[in-house]
Design a protein around this motif. Structure first.
Motif, mmCIF file in Angstrom:
data_model
loop_
_atom_site.group_PDB
_atom_site.id
_atom_site.type_symbol
_atom_site.label_atom_id
_atom_site.label_comp_id
_atom_site.label_asym_id
_atom_site.label_seq_id
_atom_site.Cartn_x
_atom_site.Cartn_y
_atom_site.Cartn_z
ATOM 1 N N LYS A 1 11.519 -3.147 6.870
ATOM 2 C CA LYS A 1 12.446 -2.772 5.789
ATOM 3 C C LYS A 1 12.546 -3.900 4.757
ATOM 4 O O LYS A 1 12.601 -3.650 3.554
ATOM 5 C CB LYS A 1 13.841 -2.451 6.348
ATOM 6 N N GLU A 2 12.563 -5.147 5.216
ATOM 7 C CA GLU A 2 12.644 -6.296 4.306
ATOM 8 C C GLU A 2 11.387 -6.390 3.439
ATOM 9 O O GLU A 2 11.479 -6.623 2.227
ATOM 10 C CB GLU A 2 12.852 -7.596 5.092
ATOM 11 N N LEU B 1 9.399 -3.950 2.650
ATOM 12 C CA LEU B 1 9.446 -2.821 1.723
ATOM 13 C C LEU B 1 10.347 -3.153 0.534
ATOM 14 O O LEU B 1 9.987 -2.888 -0.619
ATOM 15 C CB LEU B 1 9.951 -1.564 2.443
ATOM 16 N N LYS B 2 11.481 -3.745 0.790
ATOM 17 C CA LYS B 2 12.426 -4.110 -0.272
ATOM 18 C C LYS B 2 11.773 -5.066 -1.285
ATOM 19 O O LYS B 2 12.005 -4.951 -2.486
ATOM 20 C CB LYS B 2 13.667 -4.745 0.350
ATOM 21 N N GLU C 1 9.467 -2.922 -3.636
ATOM 22 C CA GLU C 1 9.984 -1.676 -4.195
ATOM 23 C C GLU C 1 9.843 -1.555 -5.707
ATOM 24 O O GLU C 1 9.765 -0.453 -6.237
ATOM 25 C CB GLU C 1 11.424 -1.428 -3.757
ATOM 26 N N ASP D 1 10.459 6.188 -6.662
ATOM 27 C CA ASP D 1 11.622 6.459 -5.812
ATOM 28 C C ASP D 1 11.242 7.346 -4.634
ATOM 29 O O ASP D 1 11.736 7.145 -3.522
ATOM 30 C CB ASP D 1 12.741 7.107 -6.625
ATOM 31 N N LYS E 1 9.522 5.190 -2.046
ATOM 32 C CA LYS E 1 10.521 4.314 -1.408
ATOM 33 C C LYS E 1 11.322 5.075 -0.362
ATOM 34 O O LYS E 1 11.496 4.610 0.763
ATOM 35 C CB LYS E 1 11.485 3.733 -2.456
ATOM 36 N N LYS E 2 11.807 6.268 -0.729
ATOM 37 C CA LYS E 2 12.597 7.082 0.209
ATOM 38 C C LYS E 2 11.766 7.455 1.431
ATOM 39 O O LYS E 2 12.250 7.388 2.563
ATOM 40 C CB LYS E 2 13.110 8.332 -0.490
ATOM 41 N N GLU F 1 11.354 4.326 3.556
ATOM 42 C CA GLU F 1 12.620 3.898 4.159
ATOM 43 C C GLU F 1 12.948 4.711 5.414
ATOM 44 O O GLU F 1 13.615 4.218 6.324
ATOM 45 C CB GLU F 1 13.768 4.038 3.145
ATOM 46 N N ASN F 2 12.456 5.939 5.461
ATOM 47 C CA ASN F 2 12.722 6.809 6.604
ATOM 48 C C ASN F 2 11.727 6.632 7.751
ATOM 49 O O ASN F 2 11.863 7.277 8.782
ATOM 50 C CB ASN F 2 12.745 8.279 6.162
ATOM 51 N N GLU G 1 9.941 0.846 11.530
ATOM 52 C CA GLU G 1 9.141 -0.362 11.344
ATOM 53 C C GLU G 1 7.945 -0.309 12.278
ATOM 54 O O GLU G 1 8.027 0.213 13.392
ATOM 55 C CB GLU G 1 9.992 -1.603 11.600
#
Length: 154
Positions: free
Chosen positions: A63-64, A66-67, A70, A75, A78-79, A82-83, A86
């Motif tokens: 997640k980090e 990916l951030k 981004e 969008d 990203k969504k 995010e789902n 990891e």
């Protein structure tokens, strides 16, 4: 003798001027044309920045991580990411066996000023291994920015 020297000096200047003129004209006519569309050039910049950053940092899917990437992604992507849980599998190279290098390949305009596909060639090179694989990156234009929308293994 001085008039003879002036005539030779004048001829020399004329010859130098003509040589300089030919040199300038030759350089202007020998420029290499850019055969790639503006869409490809602009989208390629986004993909190159993303992959350069990605290869210079931790490629594991977290997640980090990916951030940190981004700003290069739509969008929707990203969504979607995010789902996902990891994983050691890297979305941008479609493998958990991280390549050592990449090269941007051909670009195809799918829809002018909207969508292009860019080929990424991934490389693994060691003393015992010399391999390459391709992924296809879909890049779309949103709010005047080219953003990665999808990465698919080829």
């Amino acid at each position: 003798m001085s008039s003879k020297f002036k005539v030779q000096s004048s001829k020399l200047r004329s010859i130098l001027f003509v040589c300089l003129l030919f040199s300038v004209v030759f350089q202007l006519n020998c420029s290499i044309p850019n055969l790639e569309t503006n869409d490809c050039t602009e989208a390629r910049n986004t993909v190159k920045e993303l992959y350069s950053y990605h290869f210079g940092n931790d490629m594991k899917f977290t997640k980090e991580n990916l951030k940190q990437r981004e700003k290069y992604l739509t969008d929707d992507l990203k969504k979607q990411l995010e789902n996902q849980p990891e994983s050691a599998v890297d979305y941008f190279t479609a493998t958990d066996d991280y390549p050592k290098a990449f090269r941007l390949g051909k670009c195809e305009v799918v829809e002018a000023d909207k969508m292009v596909n860019i080929q990424i060639v991934l490389f693994w090179k060691t003393e015992t291994r010399n391999e390459q694989k391709e992924v296809q990156v879909e890049v779309v234009k949103q709010n005047n920015d080219w953003l990665v929308n999808k990465v698919e293994s080829k």
